[in-house]
Design an enzyme around this catalytic site. Structure first.
Site: not given
Length: 364
Positions: A75, A194
């Site tokens: 998010l 990531c």
């Protein structure tokens, strides 16, 4: 499955009013965008801003390909999703968020993992593909399918504080993903991503939007795409560097040891302790020199510096950097210096100046 909401053309032009007034874009650009079919592979950190810009800009058909579901850790950077989307398929949640941005766009969500076997089918009818993934087998499957189908490809990568962006156009004269990175190395050695290295969220938004800009320039014919150039962005400083990227020339024999010896050329002034670093693209053959030598393509150096993998670079010894004509060597020297190299210089005369050393090897 697709979603489409009809709006009168006058309302569409009102929505795109600033594009209509934009010199070099105008109504023709709006029409071309509305007629275009763009495929976005990946609905994650880069895919979200790319999809937002493309939908809001009135792309006619947007195909979304992703097999993942929304997680809470997404998010902070995947801006299409909210807490209520956790656990939902990304392509479904993305379309729900995008419908209000692009009411004239037809959305085609595909909850599937793109692989070499299904890439051609998924790209059928596409005018352009945007690859926002971070998985090397998928990246090569995308690149190969686009090359085979002669579809332009917008390619981007972000990791940590650094981002890369380029465009691969169809045609044998244009560079490919293989000119940017070493395929065998990327497919055999699992690198950071990531999840393991982290990522600067604003840089993701910046790069994803820039990828959408490249896509719009191509499908509308407005401006020139970033082909033959890799844009490197340093998220720590906000600075941008452009590195030239060229396809290997299959007719170039100046880099091989089978060329006619040129014994009249003087040997370049290279100290015994210096390492010759050849920064031509990976497709060029290695040289056989009577001196310490390493073939390390500029694109590999740029990627390792961007990803913080500087331990793999020969930074602790004096380096002499060479390329065919000069610009690549200068960029590589800057990157190596930035990474902390002890001593770096470019070789006057470039690769042709090494012919005397090739001759010496031939005579031994």
């Amino acid at each position: 499955m697709s979603f489409h909401t009809y709006r009168p053309w006058a309302e569409h032009l009102e929505r795109q009013a600033r594009h209509v007034r934009l010199l070099g874009y105008g109504q023709p650009g709006v029409h071309r965008a509305n007629a275009a079919h763009v495929v976005v592979v990946g609905a994650g950190g880069l895919g979200c801003p790319a999809l937002q810009v493309l939908a809001a800009s009135g792309i006619g058909i947007l195909t979304l390909i992703d097999d993942d579901e929304v997680e809470r850790s997404n998010l902070a950077r995947q801006t299409l999703y909210r807490e209520g989307d956790i656990g939902r398929p990304k392509v479904v949640a993305a379309v729900d968020a995008l419908k209000g941005l692009g009411p004239e766009t037809t959305f085609q969500p595909c909850q599937v993992r793109l692989e070499r076997e299904n890439a051609a089918e998924l790209f059928a009818g596409a005018d352009l593909v945007v690859d926002t993934t971070d998985h090397w087998p998928t990246r090569f499957a995308v690149a190969d399918a686009c090359r085979a189908a002669r579809i332009p490809l917008v390619w981007g990568s972000v990791l940590g504080w650094d981002a890369l962006l380029t465009v691969f156009l169809p045609g044998p004269e244009n560079p490919t993903l293989d000119d940017l990175v070493d395929r065998e190395q990327q497919l055999t050695v699992e690198g950071p991503n990531c999840a393991t290295a982290g990522v600067f969220a604003p840089l993701v938004a910046e790069l994803g939007s820039a990828m959408a800009g490249e896509a719009l320039r191509i499908v509308t014919g407005a401006g020139s795409p970033l082909a033959g150039t890799v844009r490197v962005t340093n998220g720590r400083t906000g600075r941008v560097r452009e590195i030239p990227l060229a396809a290997a020339d299959p007719t170039d024999t100046s880099s091989t040891t089978t060329a006619e010896p040129r014994s009249t050329n003087p040997a370049p002034s290279i100290r015994p302790d210096e390492l010759i670093v050849d920064v031509r693209p990976a497709a060029h053959p290695d040289l056989e020199l009577a001196h310490r030598y390493l073939h390390l393509p500029l694109e590999t150096i740029a990627q390792r510096v961007a990803q913080g993998e500087i331990d793999d670079l020969p930074l602790d010894e004096p380096l002499v950097v060479a390329c065919a004509q000069g610009p690549r060597a200068r960029y590589a020297s800057e990157l190596l210096t930035e990474a902390g190299a002890r001593a770096v210089r470019t070789l006057p005369g470039g690769i042709p100046a090494l012919s005397a050393l090739v001759d010496l090897e031939t005579r031994n």
